[in-house]
Design a protein around this motif. Structure first.
Motif, PDB file in Angstrom:
ATOM      1  N   ILE A 102      -6.195  -5.455   2.922  1.00  0.00           N
ATOM      2  CA  ILE A 102      -5.836  -6.389   3.989  1.00  0.00           C
ATOM      3  C   ILE A 102      -7.005  -7.341   4.224  1.00  0.00           C
ATOM      4  N   SER A 103      -6.724  -8.617   4.141  1.00  0.00           N
ATOM      5  CA  SER A 103      -7.743  -9.633   4.365  1.00  0.00           C
ATOM      6  C   SER A 103      -8.273  -9.523   5.794  1.00  0.00           C
ATOM      7  N   HIS A 104      -9.580  -9.718   5.946  1.00  0.00           N
ATOM      8  CA  HIS A 104     -10.162  -9.687   7.289  1.00  0.00           C
ATOM      9  C   HIS A 104      -9.660 -10.853   8.152  1.00  0.00           C
ATOM     10  N   LEU A 105      -9.052 -11.867   7.519  1.00  0.00           N
ATOM     11  CA  LEU A 105      -8.489 -13.006   8.245  1.00  0.00           C
ATOM     12  C   LEU A 105      -7.033 -12.776   8.662  1.00  0.00           C
ATOM     13  N   SER A 106      -6.450 -11.680   8.208  1.00  0.00           N
ATOM     14  CA  SER A 106      -5.048 -11.383   8.514  1.00  0.00           C
ATOM     15  C   SER A 106      -4.899 -10.783   9.906  1.00  0.00           C
ATOM     16  N   SER A 107      -3.780 -11.083  10.550  1.00  0.00           N
ATOM     17  CA  SER A 107      -3.495 -10.463  11.851  1.00  0.00           C
ATOM     18  C   SER A 107      -3.312  -8.959  11.701  1.00  0.00           C
ATOM     19  N   SER A 108      -3.059  -8.493  10.496  1.00  0.00           N
ATOM     20  CA  SER A 108      -2.917  -7.058  10.244  1.00  0.00           C
ATOM     21  C   SER A 108      -4.252  -6.340  10.196  1.00  0.00           C
ATOM     22  N   SER A 109      -5.350  -7.077  10.072  1.00  0.00           N
ATOM     23  CA  SER A 109      -6.649  -6.413   9.918  1.00  0.00           C
ATOM     24  C   SER A 109      -7.004  -5.567  11.130  1.00  0.00           C
ATOM     25  N   CYS A 110      -6.551  -5.937  12.300  1.00  0.00           N
ATOM     26  CA  CYS A 110      -6.850  -5.139  13.487  1.00  0.00           C
ATOM     27  C   CYS A 110      -5.924  -3.932  13.600  1.00  0.00           C
ATOM     28  N   ALA A 111      -4.817  -3.922  12.844  1.00  0.00           N
ATOM     29  CA  ALA A 111      -3.866  -2.804  12.918  1.00  0.00           C
ATOM     30  C   ALA A 111      -4.370  -1.577  12.183  1.00  0.00           C
ATOM     31  N   VAL A 112      -5.323  -1.760  11.286  1.00  0.00           N
ATOM     32  CA  VAL A 112      -5.827  -0.652  10.495  1.00  0.00           C
ATOM     33  C   VAL A 112      -7.242  -0.334  10.959  1.00  0.00           C
ATOM     34  N   SER A 113      -7.409   0.838  11.523  1.00  0.00           N
ATOM     35  CA  SER A 113      -8.724   1.218  12.034  1.00  0.00           C
ATOM     36  C   SER A 113      -9.489   1.989  10.966  1.00  0.00           C
ATOM     37  N   GLY A 114     -10.767   2.222  11.252  1.00  0.00           N
ATOM     38  CA  GLY A 114     -11.599   2.947  10.310  1.00  0.00           C
ATOM     39  C   GLY A 114     -11.452   4.461  10.395  1.00  0.00           C
ATOM     40  N   THR A 115     -10.687   4.965  11.351  1.00  0.00           N
ATOM     41  CA  THR A 115     -10.535   6.412  11.510  1.00  0.00           C
ATOM     42  C   THR A 115      -9.515   6.949  10.516  1.00  0.00           C
ATOM     43  N   ALA A 116      -9.681   8.210  10.179  1.00  0.00           N
ATOM     44  CA  ALA A 116      -8.765   8.851   9.233  1.00  0.00           C
ATOM     45  C   ALA A 116      -7.388   9.001   9.870  1.00  0.00           C
ATOM     46  N   VAL A 117      -6.381   8.537   9.160  1.00  0.00           N
ATOM     47  CA  VAL A 117      -5.006   8.561   9.643  1.00  0.00           C
ATOM     48  C   VAL A 117      -4.128   9.127   8.530  1.00  0.00           C
ATOM     49  N   ALA A 118      -3.152   9.937   8.899  1.00  0.00           N
ATOM     50  CA  ALA A 118      -2.196  10.453   7.919  1.00  0.00           C
ATOM     51  C   ALA A 118      -1.234   9.333   7.549  1.00  0.00           C
ATOM     52  N   VAL A 119      -1.410   8.787   6.363  1.00  0.00           N
ATOM     53  CA  VAL A 119      -0.561   7.683   5.900  1.00  0.00           C
ATOM     54  C   VAL A 119       0.677   8.236   5.192  1.00  0.00           C
ATOM     55  N   TRP A 120       1.694   7.393   5.093  1.00  0.00           N
ATOM     56  CA  TRP A 120       2.868   7.760   4.317  1.00  0.00           C
ATOM     57  C   TRP A 120       2.515   7.690   2.839  1.00  0.00           C
ATOM     58  N   THR A 121       3.100   8.593   2.076  1.00  0.00           N
ATOM     59  CA  THR A 121       2.823   8.667   0.642  1.00  0.00           C
ATOM     60  C   THR A 121       4.088   8.334  -0.156  1.00  0.00           C
ATOM     61  N   LEU A 122       3.902   8.162  -1.444  1.00  0.00           N
ATOM     62  CA  LEU A 122       5.046   7.939  -2.318  1.00  0.00           C
ATOM     63  C   LEU A 122       5.981   9.151  -2.273  1.00  0.00           C
ATOM     64  N   GLN A 123       5.433  10.345  -2.104  1.00  0.00           N
ATOM     65  CA  GLN A 123       6.280  11.542  -1.999  1.00  0.00           C
ATOM     66  C   GLN A 123       7.127  11.500  -0.725  1.00  0.00           C
ATOM     67  N   ASP A 124       6.565  11.016   0.377  1.00  0.00           N
ATOM     68  CA  ASP A 124       7.353  10.835   1.602  1.00  0.00           C
ATOM     69  C   ASP A 124       8.530   9.894   1.329  1.00  0.00           C
ATOM     70  N   PHE A 125       8.257   8.819   0.579  1.00  0.00           N
ATOM     71  CA  PHE A 125       9.297   7.851   0.259  1.00  0.00           C
ATOM     72  C   PHE A 125      10.360   8.480  -0.647  1.00  0.00           C
ATOM     73  N   ARG A 126       9.919   9.242  -1.632  1.00  0.00           N
ATOM     74  CA  ARG A 126      10.887   9.925  -2.513  1.00  0.00           C
ATOM     75  C   ARG A 126      11.768  10.880  -1.704  1.00  0.00           C
ATOM     76  N   THR A 127      11.183  11.573  -0.736  1.00  0.00           N
ATOM     77  CA  THR A 127      11.962  12.477   0.118  1.00  0.00           C
ATOM     78  C   THR A 127      13.030  11.693   0.873  1.00  0.00           C
ATOM     79  N   LEU A 128      12.664  10.530   1.398  1.00  0.00           N
ATOM     80  CA  LEU A 128      13.640   9.673   2.066  1.00  0.00           C
ATOM     81  C   LEU A 128      14.770   9.317   1.108  1.00  0.00           C
ATOM     82  N   LEU A 129      14.425   8.833  -0.086  1.00  0.00           N
ATOM     83  CA  LEU A 129      15.440   8.430  -1.065  1.00  0.00           C
ATOM     84  C   LEU A 129      16.355   9.599  -1.431  1.00  0.00           C
ATOM     85  N   GLN A 130      15.774  10.766  -1.652  1.00  0.00           N
ATOM     86  CA  GLN A 130      16.561  11.930  -2.056  1.00  0.00           C
ATOM     87  C   GLN A 130      17.441  12.447  -0.927  1.00  0.00           C
TER      88      GLN A 130
END
Length: 185
Positions: A146-174
């Motif tokens: 994410i570019s530091h100039l993007s409005s999304s840059s403030c949405a992502v913090s430096g703290t560890a967060v449980a992100v969604w994975t490709l396996q989470d997505f596969r579970t949704l699809l299945q």
């Protein structure tokens, strides 16, 4: 646990920490949109017109390229497809689909028509239901840079967060199920 979609006409297992965006803003009737509550990840489930002119094996790429155009990422070098695989019917909860596909790629996209470009991995699940004149498109947007100039840059913090994975997505699809074909009109 399955979540009802489109007024209960479909259901799927949506990853944890998902916010239903329809509770925050207007969403088109043919879409369900979820965003991770702590990252800039999102999942969009869309009911689209079946593209008869596109062969099943090329349909996921067709929708990905269409999405690139919508994301203004259609310039040369602004997107790439990493792979396309057919999903096995035996692993799906949607026996009504004629075929199902998973495409993985990346696009350089701007948020809210900003100049700043973000690199987003896009995983696209496509379920083809020609008998209902419908393609169900499920898109997982997973920003990787994410570019530091993007409005999304403030949405992502430096703290560890449980992100969604490709396996989470596969579970949704299945887990995607059709409960009421009346949703297709």
């Amino acid at each position: 646990m399955s979540q009802p979609l489109f007024g209960g006409a479909l259901s799927a297992v949506i990853p944890t920490k998902a916010a239903d965006i329809s509770e925050l803003r207007e969403i088109p009737d043919n879409q369900e949109v979820f965003a991770h509550t702590q990252t800039d990840q999102s999942i969009i489930i869309e009911l689209l017109e079946h593209q008869n002119q596109v062969e099943d094996s090329q349909a996921a790429r067709y929708h990905f390229e269409d999405l690139a155009g919508s994301n203004k990422a259609s310039a040369t070098g602004s997107w790439n497809v990493c792979g396309v695989e057919q999903l096995l019917q035996s692993q799906l909860s949607l026996p009504e689909c004629g075929s199902a596909w998973l495409l993985s790629g990346a696009q350089l996209v701007s948020k809210f028509n900003e100049e700043a470009k973000n690199t987003v991995n896009i995983h696209l699940g496509l379920f083809r239901l020609p008998q209902y004149s419908t393609d169900i498109l499920v898109t997982f947007n997973d920003p990787v840079s994410i570019s530091h100039l993007s409005s999304s840059s403030c949405a992502v913090s430096g703290t560890a967060v449980a992100v969604w994975t490709l396996q989470d997505f596969r579970t949704l699809l299945q887990s995607l199920r059709l409960l009421d074909p009346g949703v297709f009109g």
